[in-house]
Design an enzyme around this catalytic site. Structure first.
Site, mmCIF file in Angstrom:
data_model
loop_
_atom_site.group_PDB
_atom_site.id
_atom_site.type_symbol
_atom_site.label_atom_id
_atom_site.label_comp_id
_atom_site.label_asym_id
_atom_site.label_seq_id
_atom_site.Cartn_x
_atom_site.Cartn_y
_atom_site.Cartn_z
ATOM 1 N N TYR A 22 0.765 -1.122 -0.038
ATOM 2 C CA TYR A 22 -0.282 -0.026 0.095
ATOM 3 C C TYR A 22 0.853 1.353 0.035
ATOM 4 O O TYR A 22 2.093 1.235 0.372
ATOM 5 C CB TYR A 22 -0.882 -0.095 1.269
ATOM 6 C CG TYR A 22 -0.197 0.190 2.442
ATOM 7 C CD1 TYR A 22 -0.228 1.446 3.104
ATOM 8 C CD2 TYR A 22 0.111 -0.969 3.026
ATOM 9 C CE1 TYR A 22 0.647 1.568 4.387
ATOM 10 C CE2 TYR A 22 0.761 -0.724 4.559
ATOM 11 C CZ TYR A 22 1.102 0.622 4.919
ATOM 12 O OH TYR A 22 1.433 0.750 6.294
ATOM 13 N N CYS A 23 0.428 2.280 -0.535
ATOM 14 C CA CYS A 23 1.185 3.673 -0.628
ATOM 15 C C CYS A 23 -0.038 4.582 -0.645
ATOM 16 O O CYS A 23 -1.270 4.224 -0.526
ATOM 17 C CB CYS A 23 2.194 3.753 -1.847
ATOM 18 S SG CYS A 23 1.701 3.204 -3.333
ATOM 19 N N THR A 24 0.388 5.925 -0.787
ATOM 20 C CA THR A 24 -0.384 7.185 -0.744
ATOM 21 C C THR A 24 -1.631 6.984 -1.775
ATOM 22 O O THR A 24 -2.885 6.759 -1.393
ATOM 23 C CB THR A 24 0.139 8.432 -0.939
ATOM 24 O OG1 THR A 24 1.384 8.338 -0.056
ATOM 25 C CG2 THR A 24 -0.768 9.859 -0.643
#
Length: 296
Positions: free
Chosen positions: A191-193
């Protein structure tokens, strides 16, 4: 009445003439009075822009008129404000550049892109599908943070693995070192922004033998819009503009700790010492103390 808005967007798609896209986006942004950062490569486009809502809507219509960008997921959020000229206070200027990578993992030769996006990336999970996976597989599911470690200090998924990275380029060396080989037999959710870094990270992990790799579709932004602070996310979301961070509700937990005194905080700041270029999680009281984090 002027209403400040910020958009976050990316698209992995083959671009035959990145320079032509750069000139188009530069001229369009300047004409509409937008500020922000846009990166373009032969693999696609990545950017965040801010301005008055009318200008941003006009940009969106023009952007989507180009067929390869027609279906791009554009994420909207509130801006801090506009100056007397109607320009975003969240960005100092408009920057539109061509680079080898639209997200800098330092491995442009490994990335393969076609009209459908990144080739060999992890399976996409909507926020709802993520919850279903966790309900089914429980603690076997590994959340793998695809951001820099500083970002994770003020917000992350509960129990996530947070690699010790200062820049995105550090991920390749860590994966190649075998540091996370013990995860290869488990379901790993990157996951990331907004999702872009995990498009690449999940493909790098798959290529290195991770057998069950997922990516959170739309990133933390879309998850927060769906579940706020009543799901698996804890803390604030670090953003790369003048806001510093955003919360998904009025009851967001403060998970960050000041590097100087240990007090709870979601605030990040550059070290005030001119010889130190690091950024830290630091409370307002310690922010003016040169290298307070180093003394901790």
């Amino acid at each position: 009445m002027a209403t400040p808005k910020i958009v976050l967007f990316y698209a992995f798609t083959p671009l035959a003439d990145p320079e032509a896209i750069r000139v188009w986006q530069r001229d369009l942004g300047q004409a509409l009075g937008l500020r922000g950062r846009v990166l373009i490569s032969k693999h696609g486009i990545n950017g965040t822009l801010g301005g008055d809502i009318r200008a941003v809507k006009n940009w969106t219509r023009s952007f989507r008129s180009y067929a390869p960008f027609a279906a791009v997921d554009i994420k909207w959020s509130e801006g801090t404000g506009l100056d007397a000229d109607g320009l975003s206070l969240d960005f100092p200027k408009l920057s539109v550049k061509v680079r080898d990578e639209i997200v800098s993992f330092g491995a442009p030769g490994e990335l393969r892109v076609d009209e459908r996006g990144v080739v060999g990336g992890g399976e996409r999970l909507t926020p709802e599908a993520l919850h279903a996976l966790v309900d089914e597989r429980g603690d076997d599911v590994v959340f793998f943070d695809g951001r820099n470690a500083l970002e994770a200090e003020i917000g992350r998924f509960r129990g996530a693995v947070v690699p010790d990275t200062e820049t995105t380029r550090d991920f390749v060396a860590l994966l190649d070192s075998g540091a996370y080989d013990e995860l290869k037999g488990r379901p790993v959710v990157t996951y990331c922004t907004g999702g872009i870094r995990c498009e690449v990270l999940s493909s790098l992990m798959t290529a290195r033998g991770f057998g069950e790799v997922y990516q959170l579709e739309g990133g933390i932004v879309r998850y927060g819009e769906k579940y706020g602070d009543d799901g698996l996310w804890e803390g604030s979301l670090y953003v790369f503009d003048g806001r510093g961070s955003v919360d998904f509700s009025d009851h967001a937990r403060v998970v960050g700790r000041c590097a100087g005194c240990g007090a709870p905080t979601k605030r990040t700041a550059n070290c005030p010492d001119p010889s130190c270029r690091a950024q830290f999680v630091v409370c307002e009281s310690c922010a003016s103390v040169p290298c307070a984090a180093h003394a901790a």
